[in-house]
Motif scaffolding. Structure first.
Motif, PDB file in Angstrom:
ATOM      1  N   PRO A   1     -56.993  -9.931  41.734  1.00  0.00           N
ATOM      2  CA  PRO A   1     -57.236  -8.522  41.364  1.00  0.00           C
ATOM      3  C   PRO A   1     -57.619  -7.633  42.546  1.00  0.00           C
ATOM      4  N   SER A   2     -58.267  -8.205  43.564  1.00  0.00           N
ATOM      5  CA  SER A   2     -58.673  -7.408  44.730  1.00  0.00           C
ATOM      6  C   SER A   2     -57.477  -6.896  45.531  1.00  0.00           C
ATOM      7  N   PHE A   3     -56.327  -7.482  45.289  1.00  0.00           N
ATOM      8  CA  PHE A   3     -55.095  -7.093  45.975  1.00  0.00           C
ATOM      9  C   PHE A   3     -54.805  -5.608  45.780  1.00  0.00           C
ATOM     10  N   ALA A   4     -55.147  -5.059  44.619  1.00  0.00           N
ATOM     11  CA  ALA A   4     -54.837  -3.661  44.299  1.00  0.00           C
ATOM     12  C   ALA A   4     -55.541  -2.678  45.215  1.00  0.00           C
ATOM     13  N   GLN A   5     -56.664  -3.094  45.819  1.00  0.00           N
ATOM     14  CA  GLN A   5     -57.423  -2.198  46.685  1.00  0.00           C
ATOM     15  C   GLN A   5     -57.066  -2.336  48.157  1.00  0.00           C
ATOM     16  N   ARG A   6     -56.205  -3.261  48.478  1.00  0.00           N
ATOM     17  CA  ARG A   6     -55.789  -3.432  49.875  1.00  0.00           C
ATOM     18  C   ARG A   6     -54.733  -2.404  50.247  1.00  0.00           C
ATOM     19  N   ASN A   7     -54.627  -2.093  51.546  1.00  0.00           N
ATOM     20  CA  ASN A   7     -53.609  -1.169  52.009  1.00  0.00           C
ATOM     21  C   ASN A   7     -52.226  -1.808  51.924  1.00  0.00           C
ATOM     22  N   VAL A   8     -51.228  -1.003  51.604  1.00  0.00           N
ATOM     23  CA  VAL A   8     -49.887  -1.509  51.328  1.00  0.00           C
ATOM     24  C   VAL A   8     -49.346  -2.335  52.497  1.00  0.00           C
ATOM     25  N   ASN A   9     -49.151  -3.625  52.238  1.00  0.00           N
ATOM     26  CA  ASN A   9     -48.537  -4.583  53.165  1.00  0.00           C
ATOM     27  C   ASN A   9     -49.319  -4.806  54.461  1.00  0.00           C
ATOM     28  N   GLU A  10     -50.488  -4.189  54.611  1.00  0.00           N
ATOM     29  CA  GLU A  10     -51.261  -4.326  55.848  1.00  0.00           C
ATOM     30  C   GLU A  10     -51.966  -5.686  55.862  1.00  0.00           C
ATOM     31  N   GLY A  11     -51.577  -6.525  56.796  1.00  0.00           N
ATOM     32  CA  GLY A  11     -52.159  -7.855  56.888  1.00  0.00           C
ATOM     33  C   GLY A  11     -51.692  -8.808  55.805  1.00  0.00           C
ATOM     34  N   PHE A  12     -50.667  -8.435  55.048  1.00  0.00           N
ATOM     35  CA  PHE A  12     -50.157  -9.306  53.986  1.00  0.00           C
ATOM     36  C   PHE A  12     -49.380 -10.467  54.586  1.00  0.00           C
ATOM     37  N   SER A  13     -49.463 -11.612  53.944  1.00  0.00           N
ATOM     38  CA  SER A  13     -48.573 -12.718  54.297  1.00  0.00           C
ATOM     39  C   SER A  13     -47.171 -12.406  53.789  1.00  0.00           C
TER      40      SER A  13
ATOM     41  N   LYS B   1     -43.720 -10.085  49.358  1.00  0.00           N
ATOM     42  CA  LYS B   1     -42.637 -10.237  48.384  1.00  0.00           C
ATOM     43  C   LYS B   1     -43.160 -10.134  46.949  1.00  0.00           C
ATOM     44  N   ARG B   2     -44.348 -10.660  46.692  1.00  0.00           N
ATOM     45  CA  ARG B   2     -44.928 -10.506  45.352  1.00  0.00           C
ATOM     46  C   ARG B   2     -45.202  -9.035  45.051  1.00  0.00           C
ATOM     47  N   HIS B   3     -45.671  -8.315  46.072  1.00  0.00           N
ATOM     48  CA  HIS B   3     -45.919  -6.877  45.881  1.00  0.00           C
ATOM     49  C   HIS B   3     -44.624  -6.149  45.529  1.00  0.00           C
TER      50      HIS B   3
ATOM     51  N   SER C   1     -36.764 -14.937  51.809  1.00  0.00           N
ATOM     52  CA  SER C   1     -37.092 -15.151  53.217  1.00  0.00           C
ATOM     53  C   SER C   1     -38.600 -15.347  53.406  1.00  0.00           C
ATOM     54  N   GLY C   2     -38.990 -16.452  54.037  1.00  0.00           N
ATOM     55  CA  GLY C   2     -40.389 -16.691  54.361  1.00  0.00           C
ATOM     56  C   GLY C   2     -41.258 -17.168  53.220  1.00  0.00           C
ATOM     57  N   LEU C   3     -40.668 -17.543  52.085  1.00  0.00           N
ATOM     58  CA  LEU C   3     -41.452 -17.974  50.934  1.00  0.00           C
ATOM     59  C   LEU C   3     -41.560 -19.499  50.871  1.00  0.00           C
ATOM     60  N   ASP C   4     -42.768 -19.986  50.543  1.00  0.00           N
ATOM     61  CA  ASP C   4     -42.894 -21.413  50.283  1.00  0.00           C
ATOM     62  C   ASP C   4     -42.410 -21.696  48.856  1.00  0.00           C
ATOM     63  N   VAL C   5     -42.432 -22.941  48.453  1.00  0.00           N
ATOM     64  CA  VAL C   5     -41.854 -23.340  47.173  1.00  0.00           C
ATOM     65  C   VAL C   5     -42.550 -22.643  46.001  1.00  0.00           C
ATOM     66  N   ASP C   6     -43.883 -22.594  46.041  1.00  0.00           N
ATOM     67  CA  ASP C   6     -44.621 -21.977  44.931  1.00  0.00           C
ATOM     68  C   ASP C   6     -44.357 -20.488  44.846  1.00  0.00           C
TER      69      ASP C   6
END
Length: 250
Positions: free
Chosen positions: A137-149, A154-156, A176-181
């Motif tokens: 849930p804390s993801f919603a307060q992060r800046n768009v794609n800044e420091g994202f894996s 891709k989930r965003h 591209s760049g995604l693990d299996v999960d």
């Protein structure tokens, strides 16, 4: 039912040595509820097709027509294309410092719907989309794609897809760049959006692994700026086994 119709599309890019033609006459029709996979070697023009349809200024349309439900999208601005129902998930999503994911999404939905969603309803929509994609849930307060894996980016993008509800989605190497999960979770999101909104999907990929989760109705082989072969899911398996050599040399 919606239809994205591409006829004779030719695209060039400007270089130090003058314009270079990338797309050399692409014909493709994508309808609601259909999944089309485009596969091909690096440099064949797959991403150029995606960005040209979306309206990237780097790419100059030199011929052909692209319509969405009969409307000429090549005459539209980028935001007009989005409002008309086109969605592009980029291979390398850009960072937007200072703008939270929550505000970004609410602004985008407001532009599409013509009015801001009621806050209580909106919070529920975002929470549901994030839970479905196994996002904190804390993801919603992060800046768009800044420091994202890579997986978070891709989930965003798939969260945007589910909330914005476009008619046609163009997914440029979403695997591209995604693990299996992460690949499984992202693919499930695409499948949900397709089922819930009768979405038409244009999926650009090098590999068949994502096609084990997102089953294509049609597979198109891209080489030298053109579609050179078409078929069903069995064509993807052939490409996995034999590669692209026969298309590159012809």
């Amino acid at each position: 039912m919606s239809t994205l119709d591409i006829r004779g599309l030719q695209v060039s890019v400007e270089t130090e040595n003058g314009p270079i033609e990338i797309l050399k006459g692409v014909d493709l029709t994508i309808k609601s509820g259909e999944t089309h996979a485009i596969m091909g070697p690096n440099g064949s023009g797959k991403s150029t097709l995606a960005y040209s349809i979306a309206g990237h200024p780097k790419y100059k349309i030199t011929g052909g027509v692209v319509t969405l439900d009969g409307e000429d999208i090549l005459e539209m601005s980028v935001d007009q294309r989005a409002k008309a129902g086109l969605f592009l998930a980029m291979q390398y999503p850009v960072e937007v410092p200072g703008v939270s994911v929550s505000n970004f999404l609410r602004t985008a939905v407001t532009a599409l719907r013509g009015e801001a969603p009621k806050l209580r309803t909106w919070v529920g929509e975002v929470k549901g989309a994030m839970e479905a994609l196994s996002m904190d849930p804390s993801f919603a307060q992060r800046n768009v794609n800044e420091g994202f894996s890579g997986g978070e980016k891709k989930r965003h993008e798939i969260m945007q897809l589910e909330l914005l509800k476009p008619k046609i989605a163009i997914l440029d190497e979403t695997d591209s760049g995604l693990d299996v999960d992460a690949l499984r979770i992202v693919s499930e999101g695409v499948n949900r959006a397709k089922k819930d909104n009768n979405l038409g999907v244009l999926l650009i990929t090098h590999y068949t692994r994502i096609l084990r989760y997102i089953e294509p109705d049609f597979v198109h082989v891209f080489a030298n700026g053109r579609i050179v072969e078409e078929g069903g899911p069995e064509l993807a398996e052939k490409l996995e086994a034999t590669g692209y050599a026969e298309y590159v040399t012809n």
